[in-house]
Write an enzyme that holds these catalytic residues in place. Structure first.
Site, PDB file in Angstrom:
ATOM      1  N   LYS A   1      28.419  82.243  14.319  1.00 54.94           N
ATOM      2  CA  LYS A   1      29.464  82.261  13.148  1.00 54.94           C
ATOM      3  C   LYS A   1      28.698  82.435  11.762  1.00 54.94           C
ATOM      4  CE  LYS A   1      32.429  83.471  16.682  1.00 54.94           C
ATOM      5  NZ  LYS A   1      32.563  82.377  18.030  1.00 54.94           N
TER       6      LYS A   1
ATOM      7  N   ASP B   1      29.161  72.576  21.287  1.00 58.68           N
ATOM      8  CA  ASP B   1      29.244  74.096  20.994  1.00 58.68           C
ATOM      9  C   ASP B   1      30.046  74.320  19.668  1.00 58.68           C
ATOM     10  OD1 ASP B   1      29.704  76.488  20.469  1.00 58.68           O
ATOM     11  OD2 ASP B   1      30.448  77.686  22.786  1.00 58.68           O
TER      12      ASP B   1
ATOM     13  N   TYR C   1      35.677  77.915  25.534  1.00 61.52           N
ATOM     14  CA  TYR C   1      34.691  79.457  25.799  1.00 61.52           C
ATOM     15  C   TYR C   1      32.991  78.954  25.154  1.00 61.52           C
ATOM     16  CZ  TYR C   1      33.361  83.742  24.471  1.00 61.52           C
ATOM     17  OH  TYR C   1      32.515  85.072  24.665  1.00 61.52           O
TER      18      TYR C   1
HETATM   19  C1  LIG Z   1      32.224  82.529  19.740  1.00 61.27           C
HETATM   20  C2  LIG Z   1      31.561  82.134  19.726  1.00 61.27           C
HETATM   21  C3  LIG Z   1      30.809  81.693  21.088  1.00 61.27           C
HETATM   22  C4  LIG Z   1      29.868  82.910  21.420  1.00 61.27           C
HETATM   23  O1  LIG Z   1      29.268  83.324  19.987  1.00 61.27           O
HETATM   24  P1  LIG Z   1      29.600  85.260  20.388  1.00 61.27           P
HETATM   25  O2  LIG Z   1      28.286  85.297  18.774  1.00 61.27           O
HETATM   26  O3  LIG Z   1      30.488  85.467  20.403  1.00 61.27           O
HETATM   27  O4  LIG Z   1      28.267  85.791  21.009  1.00 61.27           O
HETATM   28  C5  LIG Z   1      30.436  80.880  21.273  1.00 61.27           C
HETATM   29  N1  LIG Z   1      30.487  79.805  21.623  1.00 61.27           N
HETATM   30  C6  LIG Z   1      32.324  79.071  21.493  1.00 61.27           C
HETATM   31  C7  LIG Z   1      32.874  77.795  20.525  1.00 61.27           C
HETATM   32  C8  LIG Z   1      32.642  80.591  20.207  1.00 61.27           C
HETATM   33  O5  LIG Z   1      33.924  80.161  19.909  1.00 61.27           O
END
Ligand SMILES: *Cc1c(COP(=O)(O)O)cnc(C)c1O
Length: 432
Positions: A269, A241, A146
């Site tokens: 995060k 990511d 994701y």
């Molecule tokens: C949470 C997450 C996102 C998206 O971040 P948001 O701040 O919710 O837009 C993208 N990539 C990964 C791996 C994530 O866990």
């Protein structure tokens, strides 16, 4: 169906009138486990308290950001001191520069970076940048990974490996995901064949170096190395990511932990210390394609917001203390071993863990690919979730999410969690 507590239930009903589904992000609605979500009033250390003041040991940690726990003094103080100085200028500030220096000093793959406001913005911008840099259109992602709700990345494979993909969400035109290829996580052969076939058109390969969004699935030995080798060979941008893993699985992220350096890294995060944030950064030659230096446009009214940046700086500085990452590792190991000690004929499953992120899969005894995770026993997970909640433990309300530990989780907290799991397992096994 488990009913929510009186107060939370009333608030959820009210919220449903003005907010679709009553929530501002779908997983919060508890659709996967049933019942009605707790409305949280406040958090402190390893605990959250609902609107009635009932405390729960929290393993969601705001879905990853709160690596220091809830409301850590250093971050709260920094925010309280920053706010009176002004909450936004739309002009460069010294603090943004300091955060950028700290991040580029810590993350091997980042020479330069841009701050944005969410992980979604980071991955969206990283994809655009890779396309602008290479002059190619296609991107390759992995089944089960994701990357936020970017149109082009809301796609998965029908069956492990498919060539062109269909959107996962209504409202995403097929033409938007038509340039997205899907490979199997931990399946090098699928990557190799897609890259060979599309190498002239591939701008980027984007991957969660530790899959965190199908539950935790670590990279198989050699998987990240193979991605590095293949992308380098064909001039494809490799994007990690690290929105979850950055500053979580090691100070320098998964790229430090596994010793593989991508061309571009996405963060979020933990970087914001609980305030909304994202960042993307990478090699200088790639990053200099961005406006105002280059032709790739990217911008943000509140990007580098001074209050957010202050919270991020305070968090990253706390993470500089010696022994922090070994401590997170030890806490993770303790929880993993405790949970595994309860698994057996009565409750089958497995625990996957990388550092302080972990998933207990109920059902499968080995999870090395998203398809194994999908074999989890969803009904049993729902009972597990509510059984733990009744014992004062708040878990992610979905079987396909990571549990997060913070530095505020004590050994006693972890022991209480394992005891609650053992108690629930006894009760649940005797139902049959
Ligand atoms: C949470 C997450 C996102 C998206 O971040 P948001 O701040 O919710 O837009 C993208 N990539 C990964 C791996 C994530 O866990």
């Amino acid at each position: 169906m488990v009913r929510g507590s009186g107060v939370s239930r009333g608030l959820f009903e009210r919220s449903n009138r003005v907010v679709p589904g009553g929530v501002n992000s779908p997983v919060r609605a508890w659709s996967a486990v049933g019942g009605e979500p707790l409305f949280v009033g406040r958090g402190e250390g390893s605990r959250i308290f609902d609107e009635e003041g009932r405390g729960y040991l929290d393993y969601v940690c705001a879905w990853g950001p709160l690596i220091l726990g809830h409301a850590p003094a250093a971050v709260v103080e920094a925010v309280v001191n920053a706010a009176p100085q002004g909450t936004g200028f739309g002009a460069p500030t010294k603090k943004e520069m300091e955060l950028a220096e700290l991040v580029s000093g810590r993350i091997a793959g980042i020479e330069q970076l841009r701050l944005v406001n969410s992980g979604t913005e980071a991955t969206m911008s990283a994809i655009r940048l890779s396309r602008g840099y290479t002059g190619r259109d296609k991107v390759l992602k992995f089944d089960g990974c994701y990357h936020g709700h970017v149109d082009a990345l809301l796609a998965k494979a029908g069956s492990g490996v498919a060539s062109f993909s269909l959107p996962d969400s209504a409202g995403v035109p097929e033409s938007f995901t038509g340039e997205t290829l899907i490979a199997g996580f931990n399946d090098v052969a699928s990557v190799r064949s897609l890259i060979r076939e599309h190498r002239e058109d591939l701008a980027a390969v984007i991957v969660e170096p530790v899959c965190g969004n199908m539950g935790v699935i670590p990279p198989a030995p050699g998987f990240l190395e193979a991605l590095r080798e293949l992308t380098r060979r064909y001039g494809i941008v490799l994007i990690f990511d690290e929105v979850i893993t950055g500053f979580r699985v090691a100070r320098g992220g998964a790229q430090e932990r596994y010793g593989v350096t991508p061309d571009v890294t996405c963060l979020g995060k933990v970087l914001g210390g609980g305030l909304p944030v994202g960042a993307f950064g990478g090699r200088r030659d790639i990053m200099s394609c961005l406006a105002p230096l280059g032709p790739v446009y990217q911008a943000g009214t509140l990007s580098g917001n001074p209050v957010t940046v202050t919270a991020g700086l305070a968090t990253l500085k706390a993470l500089e203390a010696p022994g922090v990452y070994p401590e997170l590792e030890a806490k993770g190991r303790r929880l993993e071993e405790g949970l595994k000690g309860v698994l057996g004929p009565g409750v089958q499953g497995t625990v996957n863990r990388v550092g302080s992120m972990l998933t207990l899969f109920l059902g499968p005894e080995r999870v090395t690919a998203p398809d194994h995770a999908r074999d989890s026993d969803r009904d049993r997970f729902a009972r597990f979730f509510h059984g733990m909640l009744a014992r004062g433990i708040y878990l992610p309300p979905s079987p396909f999410e990571a549990l997060f530990l913070s530095l505020a989780h004590s050994d006693d907290d972890i022991a209480a969690t394992v005891a609650a799991f053992a108690d629930w397992a006894d009760e649940d096994s005797s139902r049959h």
